[in-house]
Design a protein around this motif. Structure first.
Motif, short mmCIF file in Angstrom:
data_model
loop_
_atom_site.label_atom_id
_atom_site.label_comp_id
_atom_site.label_asym_id
_atom_site.label_seq_id
_atom_site.Cartn_x
_atom_site.Cartn_y
_atom_site.Cartn_z
N LYS A 47 0.83 -1.21 0.00
CA LYS A 47 0.00 0.00 0.00
C LYS A 47 0.86 1.25 0.00
N TYR A 48 2.04 1.14 0.60
CA TYR A 48 2.95 2.28 0.69
C TYR A 48 4.21 1.98 -0.12
N GLY A 49 4.05 1.95 -1.42
CA GLY A 49 5.13 1.54 -2.31
C GLY A 49 6.28 2.51 -2.37
N SER A 50 7.40 2.04 -2.95
CA SER A 50 8.61 2.85 -3.00
C SER A 50 8.47 4.05 -3.93
N SER A 51 7.48 4.01 -4.83
CA SER A 51 7.30 5.13 -5.76
C SER A 51 6.32 6.18 -5.24
N THR A 52 5.89 6.02 -3.99
CA THR A 52 5.00 7.01 -3.39
C THR A 52 5.80 7.98 -2.52
N THR A 53 5.11 8.96 -1.95
CA THR A 53 5.78 10.04 -1.24
C THR A 53 6.37 9.58 0.10
N HIS A 54 7.68 9.58 0.17
CA HIS A 54 8.39 9.36 1.43
C HIS A 54 9.71 10.11 1.36
N LEU A 55 10.35 10.26 2.50
CA LEU A 55 11.47 11.20 2.65
C LEU A 55 12.60 10.98 1.64
N ASN A 56 12.95 9.73 1.37
CA ASN A 56 14.08 9.47 0.46
C ASN A 56 13.79 9.91 -0.98
N LYS A 57 12.52 10.07 -1.32
CA LYS A 57 12.15 10.59 -2.64
C LYS A 57 12.14 12.11 -2.66
N LEU A 58 11.92 12.71 -1.50
CA LEU A 58 11.81 14.16 -1.43
C LEU A 58 13.16 14.87 -1.40
N ILE A 59 14.09 14.36 -0.61
CA ILE A 59 15.36 15.05 -0.40
C ILE A 59 16.10 15.35 -1.71
N PRO A 60 16.24 14.40 -2.63
CA PRO A 60 16.94 14.72 -3.88
C PRO A 60 16.25 15.82 -4.69
N LYS A 61 14.94 15.89 -4.62
CA LYS A 61 14.21 16.95 -5.35
C LYS A 61 14.53 18.32 -4.76
N ILE A 62 14.64 18.38 -3.44
CA ILE A 62 14.98 19.65 -2.79
C ILE A 62 16.43 20.02 -3.08
N GLU A 63 17.33 19.06 -2.93
CA GLU A 63 18.74 19.34 -3.15
C GLU A 63 19.04 19.65 -4.60
N GLY A 64 18.14 19.25 -5.50
CA GLY A 64 18.27 19.59 -6.91
C GLY A 64 17.73 20.97 -7.23
N GLY A 65 17.24 21.69 -6.22
CA GLY A 65 16.78 23.06 -6.41
C GLY A 65 15.31 23.22 -6.64
N GLY A 66 14.51 22.18 -6.33
CA GLY A 66 13.08 22.22 -6.62
C GLY A 66 12.32 23.36 -5.95
N ALA A 67 12.79 23.79 -4.77
CA ALA A 67 12.10 24.87 -4.05
C ALA A 67 12.70 26.23 -4.33
N GLY A 68 13.69 26.29 -5.20
CA GLY A 68 14.34 27.57 -5.50
C GLY A 68 14.89 28.20 -4.24
N GLY A 69 14.62 29.47 -4.03
CA GLY A 69 15.13 30.18 -2.86
C GLY A 69 14.21 30.18 -1.66
N CYS A 70 13.13 29.42 -1.72
CA CYS A 70 12.16 29.42 -0.62
C CYS A 70 12.72 28.69 0.61
#
Length: 198
Positions: free
Chosen positions: A159-182
């Motif tokens: 029910k909580y698969g690896s392709s769903t929202t969890h921390l290890n999926k989020l961090i690379p998106k942030i470190e890649g600049g997804g939030a810009g300067g926010c």
């Protein structure tokens, strides 16, 4: 700096916390009512077994509880009516709805969605911060370790698969600049918040 120093005792047992661009200093220093609301809700929150084993319909019980408690404190779901002007022509650029907004603080809850929802949230925060509409963005999600420590033992790992929202999926998106300067605060629920049989 240790982000847990901003929070009540024992938060490190229940949550993994990350921040970017001094989000916690801004939140606690400039938006104390919102900071207090967040602490109150997270202090009382329990990851109950019934909340993760029972379907929540369109919204998970975890998300429903968290945003419901914030709504009681004056937060509200909000979309921002934004636009840009090109050669004198105005073009509407409405944002996606944000789960919880109070003043200049925006918070989204991503418990068990497709990971593309992270991209949407981060893009929203980036845009709204650039337009000077928000000062801090917050994402509440789940820690990746819940899969092994809670979900699989309960027989709900699929029910909580690896392709769903969890921390290890989020961090690379942030470190890649997804939030810009926010300035961004991420709070991930971990197994210390779990309460079995309730």
């Amino acid at each position: 700096m240790d982000p847990y120093r901003y929070f009540p005792k024992n938060f490190s047992q229940k949550y993994t916390i990350h921040e970017w661009r001094h989000a916690l200093a801004i939140l606690k220093g400039e938006f104390k009512p919102q900071y207090d609301d967040l602490c109150d809700v997270l202090t009382t929150f329990e990851l109950r077994q019934s909340s993760i084993t029972t379907g929540g319909g369109g919204k998970s019980r975890v998300s429903g509880y968290l945003d419901g408690q914030l709504y009681k404190k004056g937060w509200s779901e909000k979309s921002f009516d934004t636009s840009k002007i090109i050669d004198g022509v105005q073009h509407a650029t409405p944002t996606h709805k944000i789960d919880c907004v109070k003043g200049r603080v925006a918070l989204d809850i991503e418990w068990n969605n497709k990971t593309e929802f992270y991209d949407r949230d981060l893009n929203n925060f980036r845009l709204l911060h650039a337009l000077d509409a928000i000062s801090v963005g917050i994402i509440v999600t789940r820690d990746s370790e819940l899969q092994e420590t809670v979900f699989k033992p309960l027989g709900i790992g699929q029910k909580y698969g690896s392709s769903t929202t969890h921390l290890n999926k989020l961090i690379p998106k942030i470190e890649g600049g997804g939030a810009g300067g926010c300035p961004l605060l991420v709070i991930a629920v971990k197994s210390g918040a779990y309460v079995a049989g309730k």
